[in-house]
Design an enzyme around this catalytic site. Structure first.
Site, mmCIF file in Angstrom:
data_model
loop_
_atom_site.group_PDB
_atom_site.id
_atom_site.type_symbol
_atom_site.label_atom_id
_atom_site.label_comp_id
_atom_site.label_asym_id
_atom_site.label_seq_id
_atom_site.Cartn_x
_atom_site.Cartn_y
_atom_site.Cartn_z
ATOM 1 N N ASP A 1 28.849 32.842 41.788
ATOM 2 C CA ASP A 1 29.413 34.185 41.696
ATOM 3 C C ASP A 1 28.367 35.188 42.174
ATOM 4 O O ASP A 1 27.389 35.456 41.464
ATOM 5 C CB ASP A 1 29.844 34.499 40.263
ATOM 6 C CG ASP A 1 30.677 35.766 40.173
ATOM 7 O OD1 ASP A 1 31.893 35.644 39.993
ATOM 8 O OD2 ASP A 1 30.101 36.863 40.264
ATOM 9 N N GLU B 1 26.774 38.881 43.678
ATOM 10 C CA GLU B 1 26.896 40.337 43.591
ATOM 11 C C GLU B 1 26.540 40.908 44.958
ATOM 12 O O GLU B 1 25.700 40.352 45.671
ATOM 13 C CB GLU B 1 25.987 40.915 42.514
ATOM 14 C CG GLU B 1 26.323 40.464 41.099
ATOM 15 C CD GLU B 1 27.732 40.836 40.658
ATOM 16 O OE1 GLU B 1 28.199 41.935 41.035
ATOM 17 O OE2 GLU B 1 28.360 40.024 39.970
ATOM 18 N N ALA B 2 27.176 42.018 45.317
ATOM 19 C CA ALA B 2 26.991 42.576 46.655
ATOM 20 C C ALA B 2 26.842 44.087 46.587
ATOM 21 O O ALA B 2 27.202 44.731 45.598
ATOM 22 C CB ALA B 2 28.171 42.201 47.553
ATOM 23 N N ASP C 1 34.279 35.344 46.655
ATOM 24 C CA ASP C 1 32.860 35.061 46.894
ATOM 25 C C ASP C 1 32.652 34.248 48.173
ATOM 26 O O ASP C 1 31.804 34.590 49.006
ATOM 27 C CB ASP C 1 32.267 34.318 45.690
ATOM 28 C CG ASP C 1 32.293 35.165 44.440
ATOM 29 O OD1 ASP C 1 31.327 35.896 44.206
ATOM 30 O OD2 ASP C 1 33.296 35.111 43.704
ATOM 31 N N HIS D 1 29.087 41.849 35.540
ATOM 32 C CA HIS D 1 28.642 42.174 36.892
ATOM 33 C C HIS D 1 27.169 41.844 37.119
ATOM 34 O O HIS D 1 26.604 42.235 38.149
ATOM 35 C CB HIS D 1 28.914 43.636 37.249
ATOM 36 C CG HIS D 1 30.372 43.963 37.303
ATOM 37 N ND1 HIS D 1 31.228 43.422 38.246
ATOM 38 C CD2 HIS D 1 31.151 44.755 36.511
ATOM 39 C CE1 HIS D 1 32.449 43.874 38.046
ATOM 40 N NE2 HIS D 1 32.437 44.678 36.997
ATOM 41 N N ASP E 1 27.760 36.311 34.986
ATOM 42 C CA ASP E 1 29.123 35.966 35.387
ATOM 43 C C ASP E 1 29.240 34.463 35.635
ATOM 44 O O ASP E 1 30.198 33.814 35.207
ATOM 45 C CB ASP E 1 29.519 36.727 36.654
ATOM 46 C CG ASP E 1 29.825 38.193 36.395
ATOM 47 O OD1 ASP E 1 29.937 38.581 35.217
ATOM 48 O OD2 ASP E 1 29.951 38.946 37.376
#
Length: 333
Positions: free
Chosen positions: A130, A132-133, A230, A288, A293
């Protein structure tokens, strides 16, 4: 021959392990005898056009590493501390919620198993994943999202215990300065991404991690994600931004946990909070945060496994796969 190519091919003493790590990093098949591996690598270097990021600094991340086999160990700090719910199971259908909702509606059904019945799984390992961006408030899907956190938990399919962890932050290149919205949402400070590797460099480290367990060639493996985004979207965008091909293991079908959960329990689709709530559990950690996550995805996966779910791939880059649909028959000519 370029200096980048020379890094790979001039040494006659290069080990099979390093050859396999280099082939894996390039998305090539790492199986075969040493002579076959060297021929495959030489053919690639001779005929495939190099990208700007493929230079000696990049290759050196794996070129001199002797990869030793790793004995899996259970990572207790990543295991759930939540206790199994003892709440009674209602006959009322589970309440519905939108896939993007963070707060679940009032619970009308809890999923508990008084008789755990885990089944043999089709893969040796699973990778909970998972990312994050980068993001901005009010941004649309057309925003140039860049991956800034890349967490993976390696799960052994016989026990669904976490046996290893790969976790790296990533420095964005197009928009290296994070928005205030992004920093507040993910909890990732600017100083962290500034000190982190670029995506291609990080990906090389991850592929060495995969090679330690011979994943996707010696041992069967599949990713587990919460939804399609993702792998289908963020990895695609990032590879395009970085100017690199999508690694072959990110083109394979994978397990969409959200879809599997809904199919197995015959209920609506829920987000991570919603799935946990149906077990009487709460989210552990910071929402987040990529690693948190991912850890909660692993918690849900283990509960599903304990209840007898079969973790077959149900998602491809194109569409959701109905694993129970009858095979299509060809019409006679």
């Amino acid at each position: 021959m370029t200096s980048w190519q020379t890094t790979y091919t001039t040494s006659n003493t290069i080990s099979v392990e390093v050859l396999r790590a280099q082939l894996s990093a390039l998305g090539l098949d790492p199986r075969g005898h040493k002579s076959v591996l060297k021929k495959r690598l030489k053919h690639y270097l001779t005929h495939i056009q190099r990208e700007p990021w493929q230079n000696n600094a990049y290759v050196s991340l794996i070129g001199d590493i002797e990869v030793e086999p790793v004995t899996p160990k259970v990572f207790k700090e990543y295991e759930s501390t939540a206790q199994t719910s003892t709440l009674p199971v209602s006959d009322t259908p589970a309440s519905s919620t939108q896939e993007t909702e963070k707060d679940a509606k009032p619970i009308t059904q809890f999923f508990t198993s008084s008789k755990p019945n885990p089944k043999p799984q089709p893969f040796d390992y699973y990778l909970c994943f998972d990312v994050e961006a980068t993001c901005e408030e009010g941004g649309t899907f057309n925003y140039s999202h860049e991956i800034i956190e890349f967490p993976v938990l390696l799960i052994e399919s016989n026990t669904f215990n976490i046996v290893d962890v790969f976790h790296s932050y990533v420095k964005p290149s197009v928009k290296p300065k994070l928005t205030e919205f992004c920093k507040k949402l993910t909890g990732i400070p600017q100083t962290t991404v500034d000190a982190s590797p670029l995506f291609p460099e990080m990906l090389t480290e991850f592929q060495v991690f995969l090679h330690r367990y011979q994943l996707f060639y010696g041992k069967s493996c599949a990713f587990i994600t919460d939804g399609p985004w993702d792998i289908r979207d963020f990895v695609r965008k990032q590879c395009k931004i970085s100017g690199i091909p999508r690694p072959s293991y990110f083109s394979l079908p994978w397990v969409d946990l959200r879809a599997l959960f809904a199919h197995f329990y015959n209920c609506e689709k829920f987000n991570i909070d919603g799935m946990l709530a149906r077990y009487g559990l709460q989210f552990e950690g910071r929402p987040h945060s990529g690693i948190d996550d991912t850890r909660n995805i692993a918690i849900i996966a283990k509960r599903l496994w304990g209840d007898g779910a079969l973790f077959l791939p149900n998602r491809t880059l194109a569409k959701v796969v109905d694993i129970n649909a009858p095979p299509k028959l060809r019409k006679p000519k």
